[in-house]
Design a protein around this motif. Structure first.
Motif, PDB file in Angstrom:
ATOM      1  N   LEU A 118      36.355  49.137  49.022  1.00  0.00           N
ATOM      2  CA  LEU A 118      35.524  49.574  48.206  1.00  0.00           C
ATOM      3  C   LEU A 118      36.374  50.247  46.997  1.00  0.00           C
ATOM      4  N   THR A 119      36.906  50.745  47.560  1.00  0.00           N
ATOM      5  CA  THR A 119      38.285  51.743  46.401  1.00  0.00           C
ATOM      6  C   THR A 119      38.666  50.543  45.184  1.00  0.00           C
ATOM      7  N   ALA A 120      39.427  49.445  45.975  1.00  0.00           N
ATOM      8  CA  ALA A 120      39.558  48.477  45.160  1.00  0.00           C
ATOM      9  C   ALA A 120      38.724  47.970  44.139  1.00  0.00           C
ATOM     10  N   ILE A 156      49.535  51.912  46.688  1.00  0.00           N
ATOM     11  CA  ILE A 156      48.328  50.697  47.421  1.00  0.00           C
ATOM     12  C   ILE A 156      47.077  50.070  46.751  1.00  0.00           C
ATOM     13  N   PHE A 157      46.496  51.143  46.604  1.00  0.00           N
ATOM     14  CA  PHE A 157      45.084  50.518  46.017  1.00  0.00           C
ATOM     15  C   PHE A 157      45.147  49.640  44.848  1.00  0.00           C
ATOM     16  N   GLY A 158      46.288  50.095  43.746  1.00  0.00           N
ATOM     17  CA  GLY A 158      46.578  49.083  42.286  1.00  0.00           C
ATOM     18  C   GLY A 158      47.237  47.318  43.002  1.00  0.00           C
ATOM     19  N   LEU A 159      47.753  47.190  44.469  1.00  0.00           N
ATOM     20  CA  LEU A 159      47.373  45.816  44.870  1.00  0.00           C
ATOM     21  C   LEU A 159      46.716  45.785  45.365  1.00  0.00           C
ATOM     22  N   LEU A 160      45.803  45.928  45.743  1.00  0.00           N
ATOM     23  CA  LEU A 160      44.470  45.640  46.698  1.00  0.00           C
ATOM     24  C   LEU A 160      43.513  45.706  45.340  1.00  0.00           C
ATOM     25  N   ALA A 161      43.410  46.171  43.959  1.00  0.00           N
ATOM     26  CA  ALA A 161      42.735  45.975  43.428  1.00  0.00           C
ATOM     27  C   ALA A 161      43.092  44.762  42.572  1.00  0.00           C
ATOM     28  N   LEU A 221      40.587  41.694  41.917  1.00  0.00           N
ATOM     29  CA  LEU A 221      40.104  41.306  40.115  1.00  0.00           C
ATOM     30  C   LEU A 221      40.479  39.482  40.251  1.00  0.00           C
ATOM     31  N   LEU A 222      40.879  38.922  40.693  1.00  0.00           N
ATOM     32  CA  LEU A 222      41.370  37.548  40.662  1.00  0.00           C
ATOM     33  C   LEU A 222      40.425  36.724  41.871  1.00  0.00           C
ATOM     34  N   VAL A 223      39.618  37.410  43.019  1.00  0.00           N
ATOM     35  CA  VAL A 223      38.120  37.065  43.113  1.00  0.00           C
ATOM     36  C   VAL A 223      37.135  37.534  42.822  1.00  0.00           C
ATOM     37  N   ILE A 224      37.571  38.985  41.836  1.00  0.00           N
ATOM     38  CA  ILE A 224      36.134  38.802  41.322  1.00  0.00           C
ATOM     39  C   ILE A 224      36.020  38.216  39.976  1.00  0.00           C
ATOM     40  N   LEU A 225      37.218  37.819  39.139  1.00  0.00           N
ATOM     41  CA  LEU A 225      37.374  37.234  38.103  1.00  0.00           C
ATOM     42  C   LEU A 225      36.416  35.855  38.489  1.00  0.00           C
ATOM     43  N   SER A 226      36.577  35.092  39.453  1.00  0.00           N
ATOM     44  CA  SER A 226      35.839  33.905  39.650  1.00  0.00           C
ATOM     45  C   SER A 226      34.963  34.180  40.445  1.00  0.00           C
ATOM     46  N   GLY A 227      33.937  35.006  40.410  1.00  0.00           N
ATOM     47  CA  GLY A 227      32.802  35.305  40.741  1.00  0.00           C
ATOM     48  C   GLY A 227      32.496  36.119  41.800  1.00  0.00           C
ATOM     49  N   GLY A 228      32.999  35.510  42.835  1.00  0.00           N
ATOM     50  CA  GLY A 228      33.381  36.329  44.260  1.00  0.00           C
ATOM     51  C   GLY A 228      33.477  37.831  44.955  1.00  0.00           C
ATOM     52  N   ILE A 229      33.709  38.069  45.700  1.00  0.00           N
ATOM     53  CA  ILE A 229      34.093  39.414  46.356  1.00  0.00           C
ATOM     54  C   ILE A 229      34.620  38.753  47.517  1.00  0.00           C
ATOM     55  N   ASP A 230      35.711  40.240  47.472  1.00  0.00           N
ATOM     56  CA  ASP A 230      36.506  40.182  49.199  1.00  0.00           C
ATOM     57  C   ASP A 230      36.426  41.364  49.680  1.00  0.00           C
ATOM     58  N   LEU A 231      35.777  41.799  51.080  1.00  0.00           N
ATOM     59  CA  LEU A 231      35.634  42.639  51.447  1.00  0.00           C
ATOM     60  C   LEU A 231      36.306  43.392  52.686  1.00  0.00           C
ATOM     61  N   SER A 232      37.163  41.549  52.889  1.00  0.00           N
ATOM     62  CA  SER A 232      38.428  41.653  54.166  1.00  0.00           C
ATOM     63  C   SER A 232      39.541  42.560  53.829  1.00  0.00           C
ATOM     64  N   VAL A 233      39.715  42.708  52.685  1.00  0.00           N
ATOM     65  CA  VAL A 233      40.963  43.407  51.952  1.00  0.00           C
ATOM     66  C   VAL A 233      41.662  44.386  53.046  1.00  0.00           C
ATOM     67  N   GLY A 234      40.754  45.630  53.448  1.00  0.00           N
ATOM     68  CA  GLY A 234      41.073  46.556  53.913  1.00  0.00           C
ATOM     69  C   GLY A 234      41.596  46.256  55.018  1.00  0.00           C
ATOM     70  N   SER A 235      40.527  45.448  55.781  1.00  0.00           N
ATOM     71  CA  SER A 235      40.885  45.293  57.093  1.00  0.00           C
ATOM     72  C   SER A 235      43.068  44.131  57.008  1.00  0.00           C
ATOM     73  N   VAL A 241      36.049  47.782  39.125  1.00  0.00           N
ATOM     74  CA  VAL A 241      34.708  48.015  38.314  1.00  0.00           C
ATOM     75  C   VAL A 241      34.881  49.246  37.117  1.00  0.00           C
ATOM     76  N   VAL A 242      35.580  50.099  37.409  1.00  0.00           N
ATOM     77  CA  VAL A 242      35.960  50.950  36.646  1.00  0.00           C
ATOM     78  C   VAL A 242      36.551  50.721  35.315  1.00  0.00           C
ATOM     79  N   GLY A 243      37.879  49.887  35.894  1.00  0.00           N
ATOM     80  CA  GLY A 243      38.747  49.251  34.581  1.00  0.00           C
ATOM     81  C   GLY A 243      37.104  47.848  34.055  1.00  0.00           C
ATOM     82  N   GLY A 244      36.416  47.633  34.061  1.00  0.00           N
ATOM     83  CA  GLY A 244      35.384  46.808  33.338  1.00  0.00           C
ATOM     84  C   GLY A 244      35.745  44.993  33.091  1.00  0.00           C
TER      85      GLY A 244
END
Length: 347
Positions: free
Chosen positions: A274-276, A61-66, A70-84, A281-284
């Protein structure tokens, strides 16, 4: 300009063996080994087959979200809506499984499970399109855009269910809509199907990042969006697509979670975003964009889930679990700053 090959290697010193660099690059792996070793000593049940399968199901579950995050963070963004989005898509799938009443015709339409899955993925992609358009074309900061979508998607899920939960999603053979629980309950060679789903998504994403022009565009966009646009990179399209893919990953996670529970509720996925982010982040990966890998993100997901499960099985208070998780995130960001900071670049 960063690309898929150069981005993860940032901060490496030329020549010789660098123990600090090795520890920084492999910190998620070493942390996972340490977590497994400590909790295996503290509890004999920690690495039992049944508990290991439970933990890996959570990782799915968390891996799919993460991966989507990752794709969003690589672009310089953030996605707070994935849980919802996970909750909305799960509820949407549950709604379709209950049957669609066509009042004009006086009938109830029951869709086959494969059609329910496709419609649910489309719902996740739609949420991603909304996020992407807001960020790319309306220049709404990603934090604000996805925070708004978080509330809208959660509210839509609550409205769709009136605050209740769709139960018993196993379907009815007479309606031809059975098999919804297949992803959650079935196993292949003793391994949950959800792990194979995560593996397929992770491999596809890895190939997308390392073997396609889109991957090079994405790393370039995250490294320096203005320079990438001047170089001919379709930055706006890249930004939209990463949010679409993040929405699709959240939809898959919603389907898997609802399949495991054979129910769908509007409160599912709370704080999962937040877990995603923590797993990425923990993954580097760098929160500034342009740096990160799928492998690291998956290791980060394992670290977060295995740490949480270890704290639970050893009887640590849920309050302390939150403290430990937060401390891990802060430590990971500090290590990222060391790895990707000015000193690392100049070394």
């Amino acid at each position: 300009m960063s690309d898929a090959n150069t981005a993860p290697a940032a901060g490496k010193k030329s020549g010789g063996f660098n123990l600090v660099h090795l520890l920084l690059e492999g910190r998620a792996f070493f942390a996972l080994i340490l977590i497994i070793a400590i909790f295996s000593v503290l509890s004999a049940n920690y690495l039992s087959v049944s508990n290991f399968l439970i933990m890996t199901s959570q990782v799915a579950i968390f891996g799919l979200l993460a991966v989507g995050m990752l794709l969003v963070i690589l672009s310089g963004g953030i996605d707070l809506s994935v849980g919802s989005t996970l909750a909305l898509c799960g509820v949407f799938a549950g709604y379709l499984m209950q049957g669609i009443e066509l009042e004009a015709l006086g009938v109830i339409l029951y869709m086959p499970v494969w059609a329910v899955f496709i419609c649910t993925l489309a719902m996740g992609a739609f949420v991603g399109v909304v996020n992407g358009v807001l960020v790319a074309y309306f220049k709404v900061p990603a934090f604000v855009a996805t925070l708004g979508t978080l509330y809208v998607a959660r509210g839509a899920a609550l409205l769709m269910t009136n605050g209740l939960t769709f139960n018993n999603l196993s379907g009815d053979p007479s309606f031809g809509n059975t098999g919804f629980e297949w992803l959650g309950f079935n196993r292949l060679w003793g391994v949950p199907i959800s792990i194979f789903v995560l593996t397929a998504v992770a491999v596809a994403t890895h190939l997308l990042l390392t073997r396609s022009p889109f991957g090079r565009w994405l790393y370039s966009t995250g490294g320096n969006a203005k320079a990438a646009e001047l170089s001919g990179v379709p930055v706006k399209k890249v930004q939209i697509w990463v949010y679409v893919l993040s929405g699709v990953c959240a939809a898959i996670a919603g389907i898997v979670l609802s399949s495991q529970l054979t129910s769908a509720g509007p409160t599912a996925g709370t704080t999962y975003e937040l877990t995603a982010i923590a797993a990425v982040v923990v993954g580097g990966a760098s929160l500034m964009g342009g740096r990160g890998t799928v492998q690291g993100t998956l290791l980060g997901a394992f670290v977060i889930v295995f740490l949480g499960a270890g704290l639970v099985i050893t009887g640590v208070s849920s309050y302390w679990q939150t403290v430990f998780t937060g401390a891990v995130i802060v430590l990971a960001v500090m290590l990222n700053s060391i790895q990707y900071g000015p000193k690392a670049k100049s070394g």
